[in-house]
Enzyme design. Structure first.
Site, PDB file in Angstrom:
ATOM      1  N   ASN A  25       9.681   3.805   3.994  1.00 36.66           N
ATOM      2  CA  ASN A  25       9.432   3.398   5.383  1.00 36.66           C
ATOM      3  C   ASN A  25      10.637   2.657   5.944  1.00 36.66           C
ATOM      4  O   ASN A  25      11.514   2.192   5.213  1.00 36.66           O
ATOM      5  CB  ASN A  25       8.229   2.444   5.434  1.00 36.66           C
ATOM      6  CG  ASN A  25       6.927   3.158   5.172  1.00 36.66           C
ATOM      7  OD1 ASN A  25       6.389   3.807   6.049  1.00 36.66           O
ATOM      8  ND2 ASN A  25       6.437   3.067   3.937  1.00 36.66           N
ATOM      9  N   HIS A  38       4.385   3.864  12.703  1.00 29.00           N
ATOM     10  CA  HIS A  38       4.540   3.896  11.241  1.00 29.00           C
ATOM     11  C   HIS A  38       5.590   4.962  10.967  1.00 29.00           C
ATOM     12  O   HIS A  38       5.318   6.157  11.053  1.00 29.00           O
ATOM     13  CB  HIS A  38       3.170   4.257  10.658  1.00 29.00           C
ATOM     14  CG  HIS A  38       3.127   4.450   9.175  1.00 29.00           C
ATOM     15  ND1 HIS A  38       2.284   3.708   8.376  1.00 29.00           N
ATOM     16  CD2 HIS A  38       3.757   5.309   8.355  1.00 29.00           C
ATOM     17  CE1 HIS A  38       2.411   4.108   7.124  1.00 29.00           C
ATOM     18  NE2 HIS A  38       3.297   5.082   7.077  1.00 29.00           N
ATOM     19  N   HIS A  45       8.593   6.625   8.748  1.00 27.65           N
ATOM     20  CA  HIS A  45       9.333   6.795   7.493  1.00 27.65           C
ATOM     21  C   HIS A  45      10.793   7.098   7.810  1.00 27.65           C
ATOM     22  O   HIS A  45      11.116   7.689   8.842  1.00 27.65           O
ATOM     23  CB  HIS A  45       8.690   7.896   6.648  1.00 27.65           C
ATOM     24  CG  HIS A  45       7.455   7.409   5.947  1.00 27.65           C
ATOM     25  ND1 HIS A  45       7.470   6.970   4.647  1.00 27.65           N
ATOM     26  CD2 HIS A  45       6.188   7.245   6.384  1.00 27.65           C
ATOM     27  CE1 HIS A  45       6.255   6.575   4.308  1.00 27.65           C
ATOM     28  NE2 HIS A  45       5.444   6.727   5.344  1.00 27.65           N
ATOM     29  N   ARG A  99       0.848  -1.200   0.000  1.00 23.86           N
ATOM     30  CA  ARG A  99       0.000   0.000   0.000  1.00 23.86           C
ATOM     31  C   ARG A  99       0.887   1.256   0.000  1.00 23.86           C
ATOM     32  O   ARG A  99       0.964   1.963  -0.996  1.00 23.86           O
ATOM     33  CB  ARG A  99      -0.945  -0.036   1.225  1.00 23.86           C
ATOM     34  CG  ARG A  99      -2.109   0.925   1.144  1.00 23.86           C
ATOM     35  CD  ARG A  99      -1.749   2.334   1.523  1.00 23.86           C
ATOM     36  NE  ARG A  99      -1.268   2.464   2.889  1.00 23.86           N
ATOM     37  CZ  ARG A  99      -0.703   3.573   3.362  1.00 23.86           C
ATOM     38  NH1 ARG A  99      -0.536   4.632   2.582  1.00 23.86           N
ATOM     39  NH2 ARG A  99      -0.257   3.630   4.607  1.00 23.86           N
ATOM     40  N   ASP A 100       1.588   1.503   1.074  1.00 25.47           N
ATOM     41  CA  ASP A 100       2.406   2.720   1.187  1.00 25.47           C
ATOM     42  C   ASP A 100       3.517   2.716   0.131  1.00 25.47           C
ATOM     43  O   ASP A 100       3.892   3.766  -0.404  1.00 25.47           O
ATOM     44  CB  ASP A 100       3.013   2.781   2.600  1.00 25.47           C
ATOM     45  CG  ASP A 100       3.398   4.182   3.043  1.00 25.47           C
ATOM     46  OD1 ASP A 100       4.049   4.875   2.261  1.00 25.47           O
ATOM     47  OD2 ASP A 100       3.060   4.569   4.175  1.00 25.47           O
ATOM     48  N   CYS A 129       4.327   9.185   0.627  1.00 23.39           N
ATOM     49  CA  CYS A 129       2.994   9.733   0.365  1.00 23.39           C
ATOM     50  C   CYS A 129       3.105  10.774  -0.749  1.00 23.39           C
ATOM     51  O   CYS A 129       3.815  11.768  -0.597  1.00 23.39           O
ATOM     52  CB  CYS A 129       2.427  10.382   1.627  1.00 23.39           C
ATOM     53  SG  CYS A 129       0.872  11.244   1.329  1.00 23.39           S
TER      54      CYS A 129
HETATM   55  N1  COA Z   1     -12.698   5.224  -4.616  1.00 24.95           N
HETATM   56  C1  COA Z   1     -12.901   5.464  -5.938  1.00 24.95           C
HETATM   57  N2  COA Z   1     -13.369   6.609  -6.424  1.00 24.95           N
HETATM   58  C2  COA Z   1     -13.637   7.585  -5.548  1.00 24.95           C
HETATM   59  C3  COA Z   1     -13.435   7.416  -4.171  1.00 24.95           C
HETATM   60  C4  COA Z   1     -12.938   6.186  -3.707  1.00 24.95           C
HETATM   61  N3  COA Z   1     -12.701   5.950  -2.415  1.00 24.95           N
HETATM   62  N4  COA Z   1     -13.781   8.550  -3.563  1.00 24.95           N
HETATM   63  C5  COA Z   1     -14.190   9.409  -4.505  1.00 24.95           C
HETATM   64  N5  COA Z   1     -14.094   8.824  -5.716  1.00 24.95           N
HETATM   65  C6  COA Z   1     -14.417   9.393  -7.021  1.00 24.95           C
HETATM   66  C7  COA Z   1     -15.816   9.972  -7.062  1.00 24.95           C
HETATM   67  O1  COA Z   1     -16.740   9.004  -7.438  1.00 24.95           O
HETATM   68  C8  COA Z   1     -15.664  11.061  -8.104  1.00 24.95           C
HETATM   69  O2  COA Z   1     -15.646  10.455  -9.387  1.00 24.95           O
HETATM   70  P1  COA Z   1     -16.250  11.225 -10.668  1.00 24.95           P
HETATM   71  O3  COA Z   1     -15.427  12.451 -10.827  1.00 24.95           O
HETATM   72  O4  COA Z   1     -16.055  10.221 -11.753  1.00 24.95           O
HETATM   73  O5  COA Z   1     -17.665  11.498 -10.318  1.00 24.95           O
HETATM   74  C9  COA Z   1     -14.268  11.588  -7.852  1.00 24.95           C
HETATM   75  O6  COA Z   1     -13.566  10.527  -7.232  1.00 24.95           O
HETATM   76  C10 COA Z   1     -14.247  12.811  -6.976  1.00 24.95           C
HETATM   77  O7  COA Z   1     -14.987  12.539  -5.804  1.00 24.95           O
HETATM   78  P2  COA Z   1     -14.935  13.505  -4.543  1.00 24.95           P
HETATM   79  O8  COA Z   1     -15.769  12.920  -3.461  1.00 24.95           O
HETATM   80  O9  COA Z   1     -15.274  14.918  -4.998  1.00 24.95           O
HETATM   81  O10 COA Z   1     -13.471  13.365  -4.101  1.00 24.95           O
HETATM   82  P3  COA Z   1     -12.310  14.430  -4.123  1.00 24.95           P
HETATM   83  O11 COA Z   1     -11.969  14.807  -5.513  1.00 24.95           O
HETATM   84  O12 COA Z   1     -12.646  15.523  -3.154  1.00 24.95           O
HETATM   85  O13 COA Z   1     -11.113  13.541  -3.539  1.00 24.95           O
HETATM   86  C11 COA Z   1     -10.545  11.683  -2.155  1.00 24.95           C
HETATM   87  C12 COA Z   1     -11.159  13.053  -2.239  1.00 24.95           C
HETATM   88  C13 COA Z   1     -10.448  11.335  -0.690  1.00 24.95           C
HETATM   89  C14 COA Z   1     -11.402  10.679  -2.872  1.00 24.95           C
HETATM   90  C15 COA Z   1      -9.159  11.694  -2.824  1.00 24.95           C
HETATM   91  O14 COA Z   1      -8.457  12.809  -2.365  1.00 24.95           O
HETATM   92  C16 COA Z   1      -8.369  10.441  -2.504  1.00 24.95           C
HETATM   93  O15 COA Z   1      -8.671   9.366  -2.960  1.00 24.95           O
HETATM   94  N6  COA Z   1      -7.283  10.574  -1.741  1.00 24.95           N
HETATM   95  C17 COA Z   1      -6.453   9.466  -1.350  1.00 24.95           C
HETATM   96  C18 COA Z   1      -5.091   9.971  -1.053  1.00 24.95           C
HETATM   97  C19 COA Z   1      -4.153   8.849  -0.678  1.00 24.95           C
HETATM   98  O16 COA Z   1      -4.354   7.684  -0.925  1.00 24.95           O
HETATM   99  N7  COA Z   1      -3.029   9.242  -0.079  1.00 24.95           N
HETATM  100  C20 COA Z   1      -2.026   8.333   0.332  1.00 24.95           C
HETATM  101  C21 COA Z   1      -2.405   7.509   1.514  1.00 24.95           C
HETATM  102  S1  COA Z   1      -2.046   8.322   3.027  1.00 24.95           S
HETATM  103 ZN    ZN Z   2       3.385   6.106   5.283  1.00 23.91          ZN
END
Ligand code: COA
Ligand code: ZN
Length: 316
Positions: free
Chosen positions: A250, A208, A210, A15-16, A241
């Site tokens: 990590n 956790h 890094h 994942r990370d 990240c």
């Molecule tokens: N899985 C798949 N698709 C997702 C989703 C999820 N968990 N959450 C939102 N989406 C999709 C929505 O359906 C939407 O799709 P569309 O544009 O086709 O309609 C789009 O993403 C935007 O949705 P929204 O709720 O407005 O999300 P956002 O643009 O504000 O983004 C997150 C918020 C949380 C979804 C996004 O920032 C994210 O996935 N971040 C993860 C970051 C990460 O993994 N960091 C490292 C780990 S620490």
């Molecule tokens: Zn991490």
């Protein structure tokens, strides 16, 4: 010092580690690595994340990765990271039983990472608890020792989130040094403070860490002296990240296993198998790895493993 006799590994490389790799990793490489690490005996694993593919495309095959694990390992060993209720729904549908919900203590990092304030993420977590009560939840508490945008993060920011998740019945909490800024004394002070404050709540703390500035092993030792026995580490020292500038790998799983074995601390994971997985990642998948313990140092590995086995044997 309250050093534990045995450590537990939460392997987070799939994942990370994978989330920070820009080129597409074929699903069959991901699933091969996940299976190798589970066979190596890690206690649990973050196998993937159910996030928006627009945020990180690399994780778009999360359901397939989870599918490949079924029948290979007890699903109770598998976590998937989720940032919101939609992620929890996808994880639940895929058959995951444990989710890691990521919320950063720093508002700036949480906004950058999941586009929500920490308060909003906590609200989202309440919805997840209500709609998916069968999912076991871990809080991955990001930027717990410092933030790339805001610098110092006050104890009160962590306490706010920990109080919030304990209210929801969540006691599995990982303190994440997202950008590797922690130092050993800070770990002792901050984690010690949290242990004392929540002594009655039976929190299962995980670390956790890094290794961005080379202090992950020192910080690990600091946590060990407090009796912490659960560590989130990544095979080959993968990790980072994409939403935290300067974040890198990590603490490497094999390096922690070596350190533990040298100190006579037991672990269920087999260091040789983890090293072989790191070498597979380097030689077959073609990714750079960043760990100190490898086949070249195997002789000392074997000696260390013998020491740990001896320590584990009950004295007659
Ligand atoms: N899985 C798949 N698709 C997702 C989703 C999820 N968990 N959450 C939102 N989406 C999709 C929505 O359906 C939407 O799709 P569309 O544009 O086709 O309609 C789009 O993403 C935007 O949705 P929204 O709720 O407005 O999300 P956002 O643009 O504000 O983004 C997150 C918020 C949380 C979804 C996004 O920032 C994210 O996935 N971040 C993860 C970051 C990460 O993994 N960091 C490292 C780990 S620490
Ligand atoms: Zn991490």
């Amino acid at each position: 010092m309250n050093i534990p006799e045995e450590i537990r590994i939460v392997e987070i490389g799939p994942r990370d580690g994978f989330q920070s790799i820009k080129t597409w990793l074929p699903t069959e490489h991901k699933t091969a690595i996940v299976k190798m690490l589970l066979s190596a005996g890690v206690d649990s694993m973050e196998a993937t994340s159910f996030i928006s593919p627009k945020a990180i495309e690399q994780m778009k095959d999360a359901s397939e990765v989870v599918e490949s694990v079924k029948g290979h390992a007890d699903m109770d060993r598998i976590y998937a990271l989720v940032p919101n209720a939609k992620g929890a729904e996808r994880a639940h549908e895929a058959g995951v039983g444990r989710i890691a919900v990521v919320i950063s203590a720093s508002e700036a990092h949480n906004l950058n990472n999941v586009r929500r304030t920490p308060e909003e993420s906590l609200q989202e977590l309440k919805i997840i608890r209500r709609e998916f009560p069968s999912l076991k939840v871990k809080l991955s508490l990001g930027t717990a020792f410092g933030c790339p945008f805001q610098g110092e993060v006050a104890d009160s920011k962590l306490i706010f989130l920990i109080d919030g998740v304990l209210d929801l019945g969540i006691t599995d909490i990982a303190l994440c040094d997202t950008v590797g800024v922690a130092d050993p004394l800070q770990v002792i002070r901050r984690v010690g403070l949290l242990q004392r404050r929540y002594a009655a709540q039976d929190v299962d703390w995980g670390m956790h860490l890094h290794n961005t500035r080379g202090l992950a092993a020192a910080n690990t030792f600091a946590a060990l002296t407090l009796g912490i026995n659960k560590f989130e580490t990544a095979v080959g020292g993968l990790g980072g990240c994409p939403f935290a500038p300067g974040s890198s790998g990590n603490m490497a799983t094999e390096d922690l296993l070596f350190m533990a074995a040298r100190m006579g601390l037991a672990s269920k994971a087999d260091i040789g198998s983890v090293i072989r997985t790191a070498e597979y990642i380097r030689d077959v998948v073609g990714l750079p790895i960043d760990s100190k313990i490898n086949t070249q140092t195997r002789d000392t590995v074997t000696a260390a493993q013998g020491r740990a086995d001896q320590a584990r044997r009950p004295s007659s």
